[in-house]
Each structure stands twice: as C-alpha cells, then as structure tokens.
Design an enzyme around this catalytic site. Structure first.
Site, mmCIF file in Angstrom:
data_model
loop_
_atom_site.group_PDB
_atom_site.id
_atom_site.type_symbol
_atom_site.label_atom_id
_atom_site.label_comp_id
_atom_site.label_asym_id
_atom_site.label_seq_id
_atom_site.Cartn_x
_atom_site.Cartn_y
_atom_site.Cartn_z
ATOM 1 N N ARG A 81 0.845 -1.199 0.000
ATOM 2 C CA ARG A 81 0.000 0.000 0.000
ATOM 3 C C ARG A 81 0.877 1.244 0.000
ATOM 4 N NH1 ARG A 81 -3.722 -1.294 5.138
ATOM 5 N NH2 ARG A 81 -1.727 -2.200 5.795
ATOM 6 N N LYS A 103 1.335 2.318 7.229
ATOM 7 C CA LYS A 103 1.627 1.562 8.443
ATOM 8 C C LYS A 103 2.508 2.370 9.384
ATOM 9 C CE LYS A 103 0.515 -1.823 9.609
ATOM 10 N NZ LYS A 103 -0.668 -2.026 10.489
ATOM 11 N N TYR A 122 -1.416 5.013 10.332
ATOM 12 C CA TYR A 122 -1.794 4.085 11.391
ATOM 13 C C TYR A 122 -0.621 3.934 12.350
ATOM 14 C CZ TYR A 122 -5.908 2.545 8.736
ATOM 15 O OH TYR A 122 -7.110 2.500 8.073
ATOM 16 N N HIS A 151 -1.155 2.252 16.100
ATOM 17 C CA HIS A 151 -1.382 1.094 16.977
ATOM 18 C C HIS A 151 -0.322 1.036 18.077
ATOM 19 C CE1 HIS A 151 -4.433 -0.331 14.177
ATOM 20 N NE2 HIS A 151 -3.562 -0.250 13.192
ATOM 21 N N GLU A 184 -6.326 5.339 13.336
ATOM 22 C CA GLU A 184 -7.256 4.433 14.010
ATOM 23 C C GLU A 184 -8.005 5.053 15.177
ATOM 24 O OE1 GLU A 184 -3.265 3.608 16.069
ATOM 25 O OE2 GLU A 184 -3.958 4.018 14.023
ATOM 26 N N ASP A 211 -3.077 -6.167 15.306
ATOM 27 C CA ASP A 211 -2.447 -4.840 15.336
ATOM 28 C C ASP A 211 -2.526 -4.211 16.722
ATOM 29 O OD1 ASP A 211 -1.316 -4.287 12.827
ATOM 30 O OD2 ASP A 211 -3.268 -3.891 11.952
#
Length: 375
Positions: free
Chosen positions: A15, A75, A94, A96, A118, A270
């Site tokens: 991605r 990510k 993101y 996490h 998120e 995650d």
C-alpha cells in the site's frame, strides 16, 4: 505545506499513503508533494502518474523525512523511519501504539506530532479512517480462513460452505463491529453456519435485523465463548477497544481443547491480538500451529489487496490530510474528531488508552498543544 509520501518498508506492504488522485487534491489546494520513486509501482500507480498529478519524485526516503513538514504513510513507522522523524513534523498514519512500547518511545524521543488514523472519530462515534481497512480485513479473514481450512494448507480439510448432504462449517466471529459485520457477510455468503458475539445489545439487534436471521447473535460471555469456540471450525477475532490493547478472549487452555485443524484468524493483532496464543505474522509466513490449531495473525492484512486498500484508504484520509496541510496544528484545535487522532505530541502521550497501556502520563491533547506552543 510540503507533504512527503515515502515508500512503505514493512514486510510485504505494498500500500501507499496517497493515490495519484489524492496527490492532485493536495496540489490543487496549494501544497507541494514529494513522493518516493516506485512507491506505487507494484499496485499499478506509476511514477509518471504521480508526476502528472503534480508530485515531485525523489529517489529515497531520506530526502522526504528530512524536508517534509507532514509525512503521510499507511503503516506505523519502522524503527529506522522513527529515527528520521524530527520535532515539528506531523506524522499521519496508522500507529497502533498500545501494544508497541518501542515505537511509542521512539516517537516521543523524536518530538513529532503523530496523528493515528485508528483513533480519529466522527460525529456518530465511529472510526472513519479505520473503517475501510476494517471492511477489507473482515472480508479477507473469511477468505484466509477458508483457504487454511483446506487439508493441504494444514486445516481440517473442510469446505466452509459444505455441499448438499454435508454440514457446512461453523464460524464464530468475536466482535460485531465493522470487521465482524464484513466477516459475517462473506461467511454467510459462502453458506457457513455463522455466530457473532458482542457485548452491545444494540449491535446484536442491528446484526440480527440486517442479516434477516441468517446468522446467530450471541451475547458475549466467557461461558459462551468457550462453548462456541469448541464447536467452531473457524474463529475470527474482531474485537476493538479504540486505541487500547485488545482483550484476550481465548486462552491457551481453550485453544488446546479446540478441534485439531480448526483455524483462528486474529484481525485484532495490530492491537496485540485477542487470542492468548496470537503472535504477529507476515504475508510471507502467515500461519503457525498451536496444539494443532492453525493461527493466521498477519498484522497488515489489507496489504494483501494493496490496490483496493490504497484507494479506499485515500478516500477516507484525504479530507483530513488537506485540513492538516491547510492549517497545520490549528486543524487539531479546530476539529475535535481529528484531535482524537492525536496520540503523541512534542514528547507527550495524548491518547489516554495508550498512556494507560504503557504507563505514561496522559496529557489532554489541547493541553499538550498549548504547552508546546508556549515553550
């Protein structure tokens, strides 16, 4: 603002932070975009597409991290990327953080402003930047589960939907949110016997009405989880507590008593995973077995369908990216939903679940922004 989009370096992550259309929107709004060469080639977005959209193509990530005022990724930054971040930059991706003390420490040391997709919210209490990837992961979880149920892939040797005269597979979905609903749609569509567990009566009512009785809705208790897990051929872990570590709902002891060759797919990996036996895996080596039960715990599942995921993600994140580029930190002050995404700022943890999980002092986001401005 100068916006930078580096190539993702996590294992088998194809991605990319922005599509060419997303770059064009930022350029149209008066911003500059730096894009790392070949960042989108593997999913059909060529460098010439980004040039045509107005981006400047740069050879390496070093130049992007050195010069960009805002970094847009997919990510969480890997350690080498964290070390290239600096105070005053905005990181938009993101994160996490709750199950990741090492990344949190590096982001705090960098002084960066880190906005996590998120935990951005909307006016209905939803998570609009997490939702598209949750939809993808939920649908993929059933595909992955069905694949690894095949005997040659380590499973029971079961066709999830069965055939006339042969019972269909039993699927247990833990969590009735976006991931759970999308997993249920795929599993029901294949003809499996599906049970969804959640602790929200309203969510269970919604799912019952939405599926018209084609699945079971069960209130989640330890007793119910044990009963249904022991009967199931495929278990999907789809629980989410925004920003916090996932609760461990299935113990190692329970895994040891499940069917040999059953499959467990932990979409919550995650956030640390919701099975006691869960360990993050990669697309390259996606599964392992514990007591004969196959575990699929890929931490970036939507990366497996990277073109679809990139387009869906850009559609969700773009308006906030433009807002951040237009206003800088003022966008976080003006928009409480975007501000909910602020996890780290200028060496302070500004997301309460992350602070609680990792033992940091929590600083309310507006307070943290004010403190940094007054330094």
């Amino acid at each position: 603002m100068l916006v930078g989009v580096p190539k993702e370096i996590k294992n088998n992550e194809y991605r990319v932070g922005l599509t060419p259309a997303g770059v064009r929107e930022l350029v149209h709004a008066g911003h500059q975009v730096m894009f790392q060469a070949e960042g989108g080639n593997s999913i059909g977005f060529e460098d010439d597409d980004y040039r045509a959209a107005g981006a400047t193509i740069v050879d390496s990530a070093d130049g992007i991290f050195e010069k960009a005022e805002m970094i847009v990724k997919v990510k969480e930054p890997q350690p080498e990327e964290c070390r290239m971040l600096s105070a005053g930059q905005i990181l938009y991706t993101y994160l996490h953080l709750a199950p990741d003390p090492a990344q949190t420490s590096l982001l705090l040391e960098s002084g960066v402003t880190a906005v996590a997709y998120e935990t951005v919210t909307d006016c209905r209490g939803g998570l609009p930047l997490l939702a598209p990837m949750s939809e993808v992961a939920g649908r993929m979880s059933i595909q992955a589960g069905a694949f690894f149920l095949e005997k040659e892939n380590g499973g029971l040797g079961m066709l999830l939907g069965g055939v006339p005269g042969v019972e269909a597979g039993r699927v247990l979905i833990l969590g009735g949110g976006v991931v759970g609903e999308n997993a249920a749609r795929m599993a029901v569509g294949l003809g499996a016997k599906v049970s969804v567990m959640d602790r929200s009566h309203e969510r269970l009512k919604y799912l019952d009405a939405s599926f018209g009785g084609r699945l079971q809705t069960i209130y989640s208790t330890a007793e119910a989880i044990e009963k249904y897990a022991l009967e199931s051929d495929l278990v999907i872990g789809a629980v989410l507590i925004p920003g916090a570590e996932a609760p461990r709902l299935i113990s190692r002891d329970l895994v040891s008593r499940m069917k040999k060759g059953a499959v467990m797919v932990d979409v919550a990996i995650d956030q640390g995973g919701c099975f006691e036996t869960s360990v993050p895996t990669t697309h390259q080596e996606p599964v392992y077995a514990v007591d004969g039960v196959i575990h699929y715990c890929v931490a970036n599942m939507p990366g497996g369908v990277a073109r679809t995921s990139t387009m869906a993600l850009t559609h969700a994140t773009l308006s906030y990216a433009v807002d951040l580029a237009d206003k800088g930190l003022q966008a976080l002050v003006d928009n409480p939903h975007l501000r909910a995404g602020l996890n780290v700022h200028a060496g302070m943890v500004t997301c309460e679940p992350v602070a609680g999980a990792l033992g940091y002092d929590y600083v309310e986001p507006l307070e943290a922004l004010a403190k940094a401005w007054n330094r």
